[in-house]
Design an enzyme around this catalytic site. Structure first.
Site, PDB file in Angstrom:
ATOM      1  N   HIS A  13       8.907  47.210 -13.933  1.00 50.48           N
ATOM      2  CA  HIS A  13      10.113  46.953 -14.714  1.00 50.48           C
ATOM      3  C   HIS A  13       9.821  46.608 -16.167  1.00 50.48           C
ATOM      4  O   HIS A  13      10.660  46.848 -17.035  1.00 50.48           O
ATOM      5  CB  HIS A  13      10.942  45.838 -14.079  1.00 50.48           C
ATOM      6  CG  HIS A  13      11.845  46.340 -12.993  1.00 50.48           C
ATOM      7  ND1 HIS A  13      11.466  46.353 -11.668  1.00 50.48           N
ATOM      8  CD2 HIS A  13      13.086  46.871 -13.028  1.00 50.48           C
ATOM      9  CE1 HIS A  13      12.457  46.865 -10.943  1.00 50.48           C
ATOM     10  NE2 HIS A  13      13.444  47.196 -11.740  1.00 50.48           N
ATOM     11  N   GLY A  14       8.662  46.028 -16.423  1.00 50.11           N
ATOM     12  CA  GLY A  14       8.393  45.716 -17.821  1.00 50.11           C
ATOM     13  C   GLY A  14       7.060  45.042 -18.021  1.00 50.11           C
ATOM     14  O   GLY A  14       6.526  44.407 -17.113  1.00 50.11           O
TER      15      GLY A  14
END
Lengths: 347, 475
Positions: B323-324
């Site tokens: 996701h990041g």
């Protein structure tokens, strides 16, 4: 209901509703993206003058020979106040003196045939606080030149609300706001009673004293330099400068907060750069009458007509005799002496 | 190009669709080529600089997949697969994690390695995962599709390209090969219009409303008090759901217009009664990928309880990293990993919980975890959480006592009453309402439903002045 019918029904309802809004927004044209005018769109709200007027020049080509640039005060100068000059008024609210350059340049890009440029200058915009930050019309140009800008605007509930308000005001043919436009780009203001005027003026003077005058004001050191750049831009066109007339009440406040000397410096700088300035900002029969203003510094269009006439016709203007003096390097000293005398009389 | 934009709805979509159907009647490969070119245009519209990367990625993966699928040079097959996976991971790693990695190295050993401030190429997380799955399945000889056009469409098909669903080749390749795909199908059109309208409305009307309040709060974390922080975090919890599920709805709807059925990506996740249930409902295609290509190859639950728990933890850690590039995402992944382990242990031990309590517990856990997901820094997340527990003061809006004066510590762009009602409606929809896919499949398509869909479309289109990107474009 079968799927074919369902799909067609959805699309039909959607298309009808969308087209209705688009058609209405187009017909009312509250963002001035088109040129059509009729009795139901002849009173227009301001949404964002910079955007409206910038878009208007791109999408409704201009053929005027004179460009007028100024702040909200100058919006009340109507194009038909000039007999011989065809004037396009590109004045916008809260104009910084740093915006003249890019706005003029943009206007010439749209219409290279301007023969003259009239600049409306405000004294309070000559302070460091008001003039220091660089400002440009480029962001608005970028916005209004985006692909499909006009089409996108038509698809908007917010704009539909504005259209509806414009329709109502146009149908009533009433000026109910401080600034409303007709389709020719002329601004109008709601006429206030004397009582309201006095109250608004009092508030405005308080605001000027706390925000713009007194300790807030120091003359912007680069004012002359920047105004020179504006002067030198598009040298093929004649440049004229006029000072926007504030009410004598507000002028008194300027003097009482110790800014008379700065006023003189400002005027001398402008005269030096432009070779001459139409000065309206001093005590005279127009500025002494508070009912010529709705808040002490925004004059009504009637005053705009005097200004237009004086600048164009000089001594033959249809305006009070003592309203407007063309000041040159030769006459600046005597003119300032005269103004000082009038100021002393005020107190 | 963004789904909720004038250019997409009024120009790109109708032009692409009409030509697609026309070319489909003339010669199907023309229609495929047209759709592929249109999808690449759709992708390159943001930034043409991204195009070479996706094209290189596609060509390399297609070549490797084709080689693996032909089952030749058996000695080298595993090595080739490994090279293929490393290529994809390096591509993703470089563009997404380089700066994060360097920052941490600098912090740990005091070095001064220069950050590259690399701009994350759009959709790279999505198309990389799709292609890794393709390579693995080619190695397993589960792919039989060597047509580059179909492969190109599988990777770049514009409805799902930017933010999912993460499509498995098995779900769409056969559809791109089917002649019926290139014929007008009114059932698909009606379903597609309906779910696209719902998705667009979710994004434009609901998610973007909550976004305003969530952004206001998360930009001022230090002044949040008890009530402010709950308004802020609930706004984000709802924004994220309506934003992402709205995108997925639009993707499903758009794909249906082209006669392609995309997999379900959301199934009322906030109705979940435990964290495993939540992950069966939230971003379903990501869970499916992680389960199929990481959890099961690691041994899944076949190697004893300890390894099972480790494997569960690993996939959630990967999910967090996916996701990041940041510690907040790692913590978010860790939280979900631990919660899933507890959940599994709880069930195996035979414990039971009242269903309402289970649902509330699950929702609150997910809600608290989203704080780490949204906050820009770890410090911000902790500040918000403290405020949520009343550790930064409890302040009531003075309007509750004096009708006119709104006095939050910082101003939201709405009154307390508006905020409260809107958040309650948002929660009620996510907790009790039928979801868009249920509406699409189960609801009768009649005149009221047609009016409903048309009104949603109409309202949304009238808001296109405020175009905003989707949250998952950042992942």
């Amino acid at each position: 209901m079968n799927d074919r019918k369902f799909s067609l029904t959805v699309m039909a309802i959607f298309a009808i509703l969308t087209l209705a809004v688009v058609t209405f927004n187009y017909w009312m044209d509250p963002l001035w993206n088109f040129s059509h005018a009729h009795e139901y769109n002849d009173v227009q709200l301001v949404t964002d003058e910079r955007e409206q007027k910038t878009a208007n020049q791109i999408y409704v080509p201009k053929t005027e020979d004179t460009l007028l640039l100024g702040s909200s005060r100058s919006t009340y100068i109507h194009h038909d106040g000039f007999k011989d000059w065809k004037v396009y008024n590109y004045s916008v609210a809260n104009l910084s003196m740093r915006e003249y350059y890019t706005m003029m340049d943009f206007a010439f890009e749209q219409n290279p045939d301007y023969e003259r440029v009239i600049l409306g200058v405000d004294f309070f915009k000559s302070s460091t606080q008001e003039a220091e930050a660089p400002r440009s019309i480029q962001n608005h140009v970028k916005r209004v030149t985006q692909p499909f800008y006009r089409a996108k605007n038509l698809l908007s509930f917010d704009l539909m609300k504005t259209s509806a308000q414009n329709l109502q005001m146009s149908a009533d043919d009433e000026i109910t706001e401080d600034r409303l436009y007709n389709r020719e780009g002329d601004a109008f203001a709601r006429k206030l009673s004397e009582e309201e005027t006095l109250s608004d003026t009092e508030d405005k003077i308080k605001k000027f004293e706390s925000t713009f005058y007194g300790k807030s004001y120091t003359y912007y050191p680069r004012y002359k330099e920047i105004m020179k750049k504006v002067h030198d831009l598009h040298p093929e066109a004649e440049k004229m400068v006029y000072t926007t007339p504030i009410s004598s009440e507000l002028f008194k406040s300027l003097v009482s907060t110790g800014l008379y000397e700065e006023y003189e410096i400002w005027l001398r700088d402008l005269v030096e750069v432009y070779g001459g300035v139409w000065n309206f900002m001093y005590p005279n029969s127009v500025t002494n009458d508070i009912t010529n203003y709705y808040d002490g510094h925004h004059f009504y269009p009637e005053v705009g007509y005097y200004i237009a006439s004086r600048m164009e016709q000089g001594d033959n203007a249809e305006a009070p005799e003592d309203f407007g003096v063309y000041v040159t390097p030769d006459t600046i000293d005597s003119h300032l002496k005269q103004v000082k005398k009038l100021v002393d009389e005020l107190n | 190009m963004i789904f909720n934009s004038f250019e997409f709805i009024f120009l790109f979509l109708p032009i692409v669709w009409i030509l697609y159907m026309l070319l489909g009647r003339i010669h199907i490969p023309f229609a495929k080529t047209w759709l592929l070119v249109a999808s690449l245009f759709f992708y390159g519209y943001w930034n043409p600089a991204y195009l070479p990367l996706i094209l290189i990625s596609m060509l390399v993966n297609y070549a490797i997949g084709m080689f693996l699928g032909r089952n030749k040079a058996k000695t080298y097959r595993k090595a080739i697969l490994t090279i293929g996976i490393i290529f994809n991971v390096l591509l993703l790693g470089y563009f997404k994690y380089y700066d994060f990695f360097v920052e941490n190295i600098n912090f740990l050993i005091g070095s001064e390695l220069v950050l590259k401030n690399i701009l994350l190429p759009l959709a790279i997380s999505f198309y990389t995962f799709q292609q890794i799955a393709y390579l693995v399945d080619s190695y397993r000889l589960e792919t039989k599709e060597y047509n580059f056009l179909n492969y190109g469409l599988f990777v770049t098909f514009f409805p799902q390209l930017i933010a999912g669903p993460i499509v498995h080749h098995g779900q769409v390749m056969s559809q791109f090969s089917d002649k019926k795909t290139y014929r007008i199908n009114y059932e698909h059109i009606s379903q597609g219009l309906l779910i696209f309208a719902i998705g667009l409305f979710k994004k434009v009307a609901i998610a973007d409303t909550f976004a305003e309040w969530a952004n206001a709060g998360y930009s001022n974390v230090n002044v949040l008090t008890f009530l402010d922080s709950w308004v802020t975090t609930l706004s984000y919890t709802l924004q994220l759901y309506f934003d992402f599920s709205g995108y997925s709805d639009m993707a499903i709807g758009l794909a249906l217009l082209f006669n392609i059925r995309l997999p379900l990506n959301f199934n009322s996740p906030y109705k979940a009664r435990d964290i495993q249930d939540f992950w069966r409902r939230w971003h379903i295609t990501l869970s499916h990928f992680l389960t199929t290509y990481i959890y099961i190859p690691l041994g899944g639950n076949r190697k004893g309880p300890k390894r099972t728990y480790v494997n569960i933890f690993i996939i959630f850690l990967v999910s967090g990293i996916w996701h990041g590039a940041g510690w907040t995402f790692l913590i978010w992944g860790t939280m979900h990993g631990l919660a899933s382990i507890i959940c599994r242990y709880w069930k195996l031990a035979g414990f039971k919980m009242n269903s309402v309590l289970a649902w509330v517990t699950t929702f609150l856990f997910v809600h608290f975890a989203w704080v780490f997901f949204r906050a820009l820094t770890l410090q911000d997340a902790l500040t918000v959480l403290k405020a949520m527990f009343g550790m930064n003061g409890l302040r009531l809006p003075t309007e509750w006592f004096h009708e006119t004066n709104l006095d939050w510590l910082f101003p939201f762009s709405a009154t307390t009453l508006e905020l409260s009602i809107t958040i309650l409606i948002g929660l009620a929809i996510s907790w009790y309402a039928k979801n868009s896919v249920e509406i699409m499949y189960e609801t009768k398509r009649n005149v009221p439903m047609a009016v409903f869909a048309a009104l949603l479309l109409f309202y949304s289109v009238m808001q296109l002045q405020q175009v905003s990107e989707f949250l998952y474009f950042n992942f």
